[in-house]
Design a protein around this motif. Structure first.
Motif, short mmCIF file in Angstrom:
data_model
loop_
_atom_site.label_atom_id
_atom_site.label_comp_id
_atom_site.label_asym_id
_atom_site.label_seq_id
_atom_site.Cartn_x
_atom_site.Cartn_y
_atom_site.Cartn_z
N ILE A 481 0.87 -1.19 0.00
CA ILE A 481 0.00 0.00 0.00
C ILE A 481 0.89 1.22 0.00
CG2 ILE A 481 -1.94 1.16 1.12
CD1 ILE A 481 -2.31 -1.44 2.78
N ILE A 482 0.76 2.05 -1.02
CA ILE A 482 1.54 3.28 -1.12
C ILE A 482 0.61 4.45 -0.86
CG2 ILE A 482 3.04 4.68 -2.58
CD1 ILE A 482 3.43 2.12 -4.31
N PHE A 483 0.81 5.10 0.28
CA PHE A 483 0.06 6.32 0.58
C PHE A 483 0.86 7.50 0.04
CE2 PHE A 483 -1.36 3.33 3.82
CZ PHE A 483 -2.74 3.54 3.83
N ALA A 484 0.26 8.28 -0.82
CA ALA A 484 0.96 9.42 -1.43
C ALA A 484 -0.03 10.53 -1.73
CB ALA A 484 1.67 8.98 -2.71
N PRO A 485 0.42 11.79 -1.68
CA PRO A 485 -0.49 12.90 -1.96
C PRO A 485 -0.94 12.96 -3.41
CG PRO A 485 1.76 13.69 -1.64
CD PRO A 485 1.75 12.25 -1.26
N ALA A 486 -0.14 12.36 -4.33
CA ALA A 486 -0.50 12.38 -5.76
C ALA A 486 0.29 11.28 -6.46
CB ALA A 486 -0.18 13.74 -6.37
N LYS A 554 0.27 11.14 7.61
CA LYS A 554 0.16 12.59 7.70
C LYS A 554 -0.06 13.21 6.33
CE LYS A 554 3.34 12.70 11.66
NZ LYS A 554 4.66 13.19 12.15
N SER A 555 -0.54 14.43 6.34
CA SER A 555 -0.76 15.16 5.10
C SER A 555 0.55 15.32 4.33
CB SER A 555 -1.36 16.54 5.41
OG SER A 555 -1.50 17.30 4.23
N GLN A 556 0.50 15.09 3.04
CA GLN A 556 1.63 15.23 2.12
C GLN A 556 2.73 14.20 2.37
OE1 GLN A 556 1.41 17.49 -0.52
NE2 GLN A 556 -0.65 17.57 0.34
N GLU A 557 2.47 13.22 3.20
CA GLU A 557 3.48 12.21 3.53
C GLU A 557 3.40 11.04 2.55
OE1 GLU A 557 4.86 10.32 7.69
OE2 GLU A 557 2.79 9.82 7.16
N VAL A 558 4.57 10.48 2.23
CA VAL A 558 4.63 9.21 1.50
C VAL A 558 4.97 8.12 2.51
CG1 VAL A 558 5.81 7.86 -0.25
CG2 VAL A 558 5.30 10.27 -0.69
N LYS A 559 4.10 7.15 2.60
CA LYS A 559 4.30 6.03 3.52
C LYS A 559 3.95 4.74 2.80
CE LYS A 559 3.30 6.10 8.01
NZ LYS A 559 2.56 6.08 9.31
#
Length: 602
Positions: A481-486, A554-559
């Protein structure tokens, strides 16, 4: 360890054995499962199923267990010999399901029903249980296991020996089974000689005893009789437990007629466990590895979780995709959990059986407002740690966490702890998150398709419905799972390419989760790659915010979060290097891993 193409042999067809066989079969690993009894077991036995185990069944594709299980009834307390209720209380308070925890309450299902459901799913994979077949002995070397079994032919009474060659052997054959004994594993602990219990199923004719409560007569410390109604045995069926050497139901009242004793068994609680969960190619699970008090309803659940842990690992090693060292993590992960579980259940047992022996009266049950706690209630009340949602493998040698420093001796977390809201670390259960809206799915334009020096994302028109994390996870694959703002963040492309380079695509499901505030995803991702590449990826938008909250992003974070086939968070990392480190621990070092420039690391 040399690769062997013979089937995996599972010994014992209780819940742990069937869970192991089903996990292997779902992973396309040939499996044989044998059971010494000539018929499937009778008896409700340990009927409590905990939330963490419902999650296991979800990942195994067996939703009927939760659907058909019954709620835990409130307990109604009685004096011995009287149907007059003294007090009603719940063993554990009801918890409203949350987006992260969809199964938040224990439920009840007798083992015959549970096993029948599991056998149906196992049969769908072409595997049936070989009844009347008992393990006699075994030997092993680096190549395989050689087991000698005896088959009992019911029509003639003849016994026929068979030599079975197996790649691995999973002993789920109980506390008295052959596997643990021949492996010479220690089984240290204690036996509660004075705590004599009789457990059974019965049909009763009795007036004045409703079927909306779990009825308990007498004190927990001596001569207690409990009756739990269950329609699995019929409209007049009950499961009973008696802590009396005199097996009768006179403690209920005079107007009780026993119509049928369907099954009964007597036992004294043992609290014992092995020193390790396997040797070489042979492993133990469930009661073959640990026994304990029935207090808290942890036995069946821990057994199923044992089986799930070892089976997905055997599947990878069997196929030559992971090194044999992965199997060592079975002991490393389960031993601390079971050690703590024995401590928890033993304390519950002591509270139930070592309490005051003074006979209670209605006045000692309740004050004028009816709010005080009786001896029985004190003995039967449970904390939410019995849900097993806090069971974790944070100390496992294969989990990787770049967001949390390694715990020191002073802040080490219990392997059997309670779930911690707002905390997620590698080794914890992965939370669910519903309401994820699909933008790109495997069935609707799934690919990142190479086009010159760019990777073009084919975006389908509109959306393709919503999904949840638990429906993305599964027993046959890891989930990245890649959490990214865009999508346009360079790290997203690096992580996707690396994950495909390191692990075969059929073993990993790749998901990009964008925040709910994200606009229409960009249709192109920048890349310096020159060759054609096709990478399957799902792009989801977390409109409700459940995923970002549950995974503490978090906002704008890549996790990047890697979820294992057993629903455990294997890694929480920042980018490519952490991802490679985790997959190297599971799949071993692979050649040809794409090198990424430091500028692309996040």
């Amino acid at each position: 360890m040399t690769t062997c193409t013979a089937p995996v042999l599972v010994v014992g067809a209780g819940p742990s054995g069937i869970a192991a066989a089903l996990t292997l079969a779902r992973n396309n690993v040939p499996v044989r499962i044998i059971e010494k009894e000539s018929q499937h077991r009778r008896g409700q036995r340990g009927a409590g199923i905990q939330p963490r185990t419902f999650e296991v069944f979800h990942f195994l594709g067996v939703p009927e267990v939760h659907e058909r299980a019954s709620p835990v009834l409130p307990i109604q307390e009685h004096n011995r010999g009287s149907l007059e209720p003294l007090k009603t209380f719940r063993m554990i308070d009801y918890a409203e399901p949350t987006p992260a925890i969809p199964y938040f309450n224990s439920k009840m299902m007798g083992q015959p029903t549970l096993e029948a459901i599991m056998r149906e799913h196992l049969a769908q994979h072409g595997c049936t249980i070989e009844l009347g077949t008992r393990l006699i002995s075994f030997s092993q070397d680096e190549k395989c296991v050689r087991a000698k079994v005896v088959k009992h032919r019911g029509d003639t009474g003849e016994e026929v020996e068979e030599d079975i060659e197996a790649a691995y052997l999973i002993g789920a054959d109980g506390a008295r089974g052959v596997t643990r004994k021949q492996l010479q594993l220690t089984f240290l602990g204690t036996t509660r000689q004075d705590d004599f219990l009789v457990l059974g199923d019965i049909r009763l004719e009795v007036e004045g005893l409703d079927r909306t409560h779990w009825h308990m007569f007498g004190q927990t410390s001596y001569d207690v009789i409990t009756l739990r109604p269950t329609d699995e045995l019929g409209k007049d069926g009950w499961q009973f437990i008696m802590s009396s050497r005199s097996v009768d139901l006179q403690g209920i009242g005079d107007d009780v007629k026993v119509k049928e004793v369907m099954w009964a068994s007597e036992f004294r609680p043992n609290m014992r466990m092995v020193n390790k969960f396997g040797v070489g190619r042979i492993f133990v699970a469930g009661d073959a590895a640990h026994v304990h008090s029935p207090a808290g309803g942890q036995g069946l659940n821990s057994s199923v979780q044992d089986a799930f842990n070892i089976a997905w690992k055997i599947a990878l090693v069997y196929k030559g995709l992971s090194p044999a060292s992965l199997l060592d993590t079975y002991t490393a992960e389960r031993l601390p959990v079971i050690a703590e579980m024995l401590g928890v259940t033993t304390e519950m047992h002591k509270l139930m059986f070592d309490g005051s022996g003074v006979k209670r009266t209605p006045q000692s049950i309740a004050d004028v407002d009816g709010n005080s706690e009786s001896d029985l209630e004190r003995g039967m009340r449970r904390g939410n740690n019995v849900y097993m949602l806090g069971v974790n493998y944070r100390s496992s040698p294969i989990v990787v966490d770049e967001f949390t420093p390694a715990p020191g001796a002073s802040d080490a977390h219990s392997a059997y702890g309670e779930i911690q809201e707002g905390v997620l670390r590698a080794g914890d259960r992965a939370p669910d998150a519903p309401g994820l809206v699909s933008v790109i799915t495997p069935n609707r334009a799934p690919h990142l398709i190479s086009s010159g020096s760019q990777l073009a994302v084919s975006v389908s028109g509109g959306t393709a419905g919503s999904t949840r994390m638990f429906d993305i996870f599964g027993s046959t694959h890891h989930t990245v799972i890649i959490f990214a703002p865009a999508l346009a963040v360079p790290a997203v492309r690096s992580i996707l390419v690396t994950s495909q380079q390191v692990v075969p695509k059929e073993l990993v499901r790749r998901v990009v989760v964008l925040p709910g505030s994200a606009s229409e995803p960009d249709s192109r991702l920048e890349t310096s790659s020159e060759g054609d590449q096709t990478i399957e990826v799902e792009v989801l938008v977390d409109h409700a915010g459940h995923a970002y909250r549950g995974y503490i992003v978090k906002s704008q974070e890549v996790k990047v979060v890697v979820v294992r086939p057993d629903g455990v968070v294997g890694a929480i990392v920042r980018g490519v290097r952490g991802l490679e480190r985790y997959f190297e621990g599971v799949f071993g070092k692979k050649g040809g891993i794409l090198a990424m420039e430091d500028a692309e690391q996040i």
